[in-house]
Design a protein around this motif. Sequence first.
Motif, PDB file in Angstrom:
ATOM      1  N   GLY A   1      16.855  56.657  33.066  1.00  0.00           N
ATOM      2  CA  GLY A   1      18.226  57.002  32.959  1.00  0.00           C
ATOM      3  C   GLY A   1      18.498  57.672  34.420  1.00  0.00           C
ATOM      4  O   GLY A   1      19.272  58.482  34.176  1.00  0.00           O
ATOM      5  N   GLY A   2      17.987  57.641  35.478  1.00  0.00           N
ATOM      6  CA  GLY A   2      18.217  58.208  36.681  1.00  0.00           C
ATOM      7  C   GLY A   2      17.458  59.660  36.727  1.00  0.00           C
ATOM      8  O   GLY A   2      17.614  60.220  37.897  1.00  0.00           O
ATOM      9  N   ASN A   3      17.036  60.183  36.020  1.00  0.00           N
ATOM     10  CA  ASN A   3      16.221  61.659  35.798  1.00  0.00           C
ATOM     11  C   ASN A   3      14.876  61.113  37.025  1.00  0.00           C
ATOM     12  O   ASN A   3      13.934  60.476  36.407  1.00  0.00           O
ATOM     13  CB  ASN A   3      15.892  62.152  34.695  1.00  0.00           C
ATOM     14  N   LYS A   4      14.894  61.868  38.263  1.00  0.00           N
ATOM     15  CA  LYS A   4      13.838  61.847  39.055  1.00  0.00           C
ATOM     16  C   LYS A   4      12.703  62.409  38.368  1.00  0.00           C
ATOM     17  O   LYS A   4      11.630  61.910  38.836  1.00  0.00           O
ATOM     18  CB  LYS A   4      14.333  62.418  40.620  1.00  0.00           C
ATOM     19  N   SER A   5      12.681  63.441  38.096  1.00  0.00           N
ATOM     20  CA  SER A   5      11.380  64.109  37.429  1.00  0.00           C
ATOM     21  C   SER A   5      10.777  63.161  36.398  1.00  0.00           C
ATOM     22  O   SER A   5       9.594  63.064  36.553  1.00  0.00           O
ATOM     23  CB  SER A   5      11.670  65.462  36.776  1.00  0.00           C
TER      24      SER A   5
ATOM     25  N   GLY B   1       4.035  63.182  42.444  1.00  0.00           N
ATOM     26  CA  GLY B   1       4.804  64.073  42.393  1.00  0.00           C
ATOM     27  C   GLY B   1       6.254  63.884  42.712  1.00  0.00           C
ATOM     28  O   GLY B   1       6.600  62.775  43.376  1.00  0.00           O
ATOM     29  N   ARG B   2       7.208  64.925  42.214  1.00  0.00           N
ATOM     30  CA  ARG B   2       8.549  64.915  42.333  1.00  0.00           C
ATOM     31  C   ARG B   2       8.871  64.725  43.812  1.00  0.00           C
ATOM     32  O   ARG B   2       9.785  64.015  44.410  1.00  0.00           O
ATOM     33  CB  ARG B   2       9.304  65.921  41.521  1.00  0.00           C
TER      34      ARG B   2
ATOM     35  N   ALA C   1      11.204  52.389  37.368  1.00  0.00           N
ATOM     36  CA  ALA C   1      11.131  53.722  36.790  1.00  0.00           C
ATOM     37  C   ALA C   1      12.597  54.710  36.571  1.00  0.00           C
ATOM     38  O   ALA C   1      12.736  55.333  35.533  1.00  0.00           O
ATOM     39  CB  ALA C   1      10.118  54.592  37.682  1.00  0.00           C
ATOM     40  N   LEU C   2      13.140  54.679  37.583  1.00  0.00           N
ATOM     41  CA  LEU C   2      14.356  55.343  37.549  1.00  0.00           C
ATOM     42  C   LEU C   2      15.363  54.751  36.469  1.00  0.00           C
ATOM     43  O   LEU C   2      16.058  55.451  35.729  1.00  0.00           O
ATOM     44  CB  LEU C   2      15.238  55.207  39.062  1.00  0.00           C
ATOM     45  N   ASP C   3      15.333  53.452  36.373  1.00  0.00           N
ATOM     46  CA  ASP C   3      16.229  52.757  35.196  1.00  0.00           C
ATOM     47  C   ASP C   3      15.797  53.302  33.789  1.00  0.00           C
ATOM     48  O   ASP C   3      16.693  53.569  32.902  1.00  0.00           O
ATOM     49  CB  ASP C   3      16.083  51.454  35.251  1.00  0.00           C
TER      50      ASP C   3
END
Length: 579
Positions: free
Chosen positions: A546-550, A559-560, A541-543
């Motif tokens: 693009g590294g955006n955690k939200s 949830g974040r 999911a992070l890949d």
Amino acid sequence: MADPVREARDQLIRVGLTGQYGANDAVPDIIVRSWRRSISNAVESSVPSQRFQDVDTDSLLCRAAVPVLDRWQHQLADTGTTLFLSDRGGSIVARRTSDNSERQRLDSMHAAEGFDYSEDTIGTNGLGTSMVERRPVFVKGSQHYNDALAALACAAAPIYTPAGLVVGSVSLGGPLEAASPIMLSLTREISQQIEERFRSSSRPQDLALAMSFMRFSSSQRPTVVMDHESILANTPGLPFVSVASHVMLWELLNSHKWSSSSTLRRELEGTSVEVTARRVVDGPREHFVVHFADLNEAAEGLSGLAVPSHAPSAGTAGTGPRRTVPAVVLVDGPRGSGRATVAGKLRATSASTARFEVFAVSAEAATPWGMFEDLLAGGTDVLIRRVEEIADNEVALLASLVEGHRTARIAGQRDSSLLLTSSRDQATPAVRAFIDTTGPAERTEALALTPERIPGLVKAILDVVDPESRHTISPAALQSIVQWNWPGNIAELADTVAGLISDAKGSVIERRHLPKHLQQAPPRRHMSMMETAERGAIIRALDAAGGNKSEAAALLGMGRSTLYRRLRQLGLDTGEGSI
């Protein structure tokens, strides 16, 4: 008009610390004690502070204190007083005054941000002396050891963390004619307000560490209390604290089976330091209390007590009798696990001055058995690496070399040593039989089984590839390096660290600079199948985000805050905070 206080100081300087000095009723005992320390530290009494360094204005101390200082600056406007904040080293990190002329006067006295006002640098003064005495002090006029401060009066109080550690001091100063006892009360109040901000901003796990620190530490025994993110040390424990030691200790403590033994006792590899640790399960998460002891000091100070057999003997250093290395030393372990290094350390314990030659056996080249024999007979120490590469038809030649050298040593014809390294698991049956018959003096383990060695190895590699110490590795990056299994052992570790240094754009190598497989290295603790699957899903999911955690949290349907918590628990947190 004569100044009896300055005369008392000058008299003490004249007679010195061992001379006769009569008590003067005009000088409080706390001031005389501080003068004596100032003389002992050879403090210059006639010039302002000369030591300056950049200060960290975003430290925990500043974040807790600055709002309090700003509020009090407004309340103290037009009083002619100035607020100073120093860190625990004595450097002024913040100053608050509303009077431009006073600001200029203080600048000329070097009473400004960045200048060192520790007692051992500038002598008796509010900021430094209050931390040494660990209590509020009021220093007026010529009670200051330094003549440059004789026109000032200052009240100061130390600032304590929830763990009871002095982290800095706060002072209210002004012209001598404005001196008032109320300044001391105000300073106490200001320091208490800063301490309250420390307490209110502390996390539950930090408070649990602080409570354990107060319970288990003493002023005599080197002690640290630590968890994954934080470490508290008493003064004797400070020499044992660093980023590398924190990471190493954490791995060592987590690899111990606490269910079978409530106490861990272990000598740290390559040192004479023994650690004794216990686990504390009080509070929101477990943490550890670690005590340190130097086995060499214990052996010297407690004659008649047996020193553990694995402790270095008194003769391993440059003094005392030479410790004799056996005629033949075999070190066995996986390739790349530091076998040659261990063999070299065993030889170093003898303080041998003999020439040292190292050879690596290869199946592609003939082994020079005759040369080995000649070198040993001539007094040269020889290390033969990778015995597992020897062909079956040469095992008899190796056995003959070993037996002949042992016989010559026993007969007093030689004093050289033959050192061998092997990997039994990769040897043929014939070579295995030789290894078993010879008997290894030491066994090494793969890095995957001894992760506590990695921080020390990283430091040693950095010393070689970055001799000018231009780069450092952040705690979070080092933690990721420790978590990787290193199938290539020390060679892979050395290549990785060297590559990081050659590619580094800045002075600090952070986790984001590591190869991707290191950034995503799983924790060394055993994960369940569910955790392994969840960890893989989060990485994907992070890949995708693009590294955006939200965005990653949205893709995962959580949830974040939940994602942040799972990132920490599964070893995927990329934060560069202190660990």
